[in-house]
Design an enzyme around this catalytic site. Structure first.
Site, PDB file in Angstrom:
ATOM      1  CD  GLU A  77       8.209 -24.062  -0.473  1.00 38.86           C
ATOM      2  OE1 GLU A  77       8.812 -24.693  -1.344  1.00 38.86           O
ATOM      3  OE2 GLU A  77       7.708 -22.944  -0.675  1.00 38.86           O
ATOM      4  CB  SER A  78       3.810 -21.591   4.017  1.00 36.79           C
ATOM      5  OG  SER A  78       4.599 -20.883   3.114  1.00 36.79           O
TER       6      SER A  78
ATOM      7  CD  GLU B   4       6.698 -21.586  -3.452  1.00 35.26           C
ATOM      8  OE1 GLU B   4       7.686 -21.411  -2.708  1.00 35.26           O
ATOM      9  OE2 GLU B   4       5.847 -20.703  -3.666  1.00 35.26           O
TER      10      GLU B   4
ATOM     11  CD  GLU C   1      11.744 -17.868   4.077  1.00 36.21           C
ATOM     12  OE1 GLU C   1      12.026 -18.561   3.086  1.00 36.21           O
ATOM     13  OE2 GLU C   1      10.604 -17.456   4.327  1.00 36.21           O
TER      14      GLU C   1
ATOM     15  CE  LYS D 278      10.229 -18.818  -0.115  1.00 41.03           C
ATOM     16  NZ  LYS D 278       9.824 -18.558   1.264  1.00 41.03           N
TER      17      LYS D 278
ATOM     18  CE  LYS E  79       8.271 -14.860   5.991  1.00 45.32           C
ATOM     19  NZ  LYS E  79       7.194 -15.616   5.321  1.00 45.32           N
TER      20      LYS E  79
ATOM     21  CG  ASN F 103       3.832 -21.738  -0.539  1.00 42.61           C
ATOM     22  OD1 ASN F 103       3.503 -21.772   0.639  1.00 42.61           O
ATOM     23  ND2 ASN F 103       4.265 -20.637  -1.123  1.00 42.61           N
TER      24      ASN F 103
END
Length: 261
Positions: free
Chosen positions: A217-218, A167, A55, A118, A57, A187
């Site tokens: 994710e994350s 998500e 990503e 995103k 970001k 997530n």
């Protein structure tokens, strides 16, 4: 009001303003609209795929500024050199410091890997917009959409030739989605509190049928975590902050991927 509720309320006003200024016809006429999308599903499932969705970001509501020194072209080239499976680009300005121009810039140098837009989709207009700026995949967050919206927006994306990363964070989110043949992102960050718990991916994985492609994710900061998650049927791993918080995100990504066993 949670951070998520604040973001959604702001996003609805923002999109209404853009819709009043930009006709859909103009989006449909953009050069990217005719471009065939690159499949995220295919990229994650192909033999030898790293599975990494890297990503771009700049900042986040929970961490503030993560990296405002690097530019999207350099980071994209670095990610491509690292052989990522896909790229994710934040296009939300107010809370994440991203722009649609970031995605368009990345698309110029990346024409081989899928790009995920995103953002917080609250209106079908944003899906047409995603196609117009060169995205291949959109994110639909179950926590801020109804069952009907998830179905309708998913259908619109497919009609436009885009894929969808759905998500979810809990069982309630999962129950809103018709789960057959979808790309499901779990997530690990609770969007209401912004706390991260990797166990979340593992707990929900068993509730998702094998016809789906699972993405975690994350909060992934160690290559060993990837190995563990693969045992639970995950093919995709969305990582942003872990790369972006370093001086050279592309190099960090390459180093991370080289350690995946």
């Amino acid at each position: 009001m949670t951070i998520l509720e604040k973001i959604i309320a702001f996003k609805k006003k923002e999109v209404a303003k853009i819709k009043a200024e930009v006709p859909v016809k103009k989006l449909v006429e953009s050069p990217n609209f005719k471009r065939p999308a690159i499949s995220l599903k295919k990229s994650l499932l192909e033999v030898g795929s790293t599975g990494i969705i890297a990503e771009f970001k700049r900042q986040s509501p929970s961490k503030g500024i993560i990296n405002d020194k690097v530019n999207v072209t350099d980071v994209t080239n670095g990610y491509l050199d690292a052989n990522v499976a896909a790229q994710s680009i934040l296009t939300d300005t107010s809370f994440f410091g991203g722009t649609m121009a970031d995605l368009m810039e990345a698309r110029v140098v990346n024409n081989i890997k899928p790009i995920l837009r995103k953002d917080f989709i609250v209106d079908g207009f944003q899906i047409v917009e995603a196609k117009a700026i060169g995205a291949d995949v959109i994110l639909l967050i179950a926590a801020c959409l109804t069952k009907e919206q998830l179905k309708n927006y998913g259908q619109l994306a497919n009609d436009l030739g885009l894929e969808v990363l759905y998500e979810v964070h809990n069982q309630e989110d999962l129950d809103k989605i018709e789960l057959d043949n979808k790309i499901i992102g779990i997530n690990n960050r609770n969007l209401k509190t912004f706390k991260v718990d990797l166990e979340n991916s593992i707990q929900l994985a068993g509730q998702i049928p094998d016809t789906c492609v699972k993405v975690s994710e994350s909060g992934i900061s160690d290559p060993k975590i990837i190995t563990g998650l693969k045992e639970y049927g995950f093919h995709g791993f969305l990582i942003g902050e872990n790369f972006m918080k370093t001086e050279n995100p592309g190099e960090s990504c390459q180093d991370f991927i080289s350690q995946i066993r």
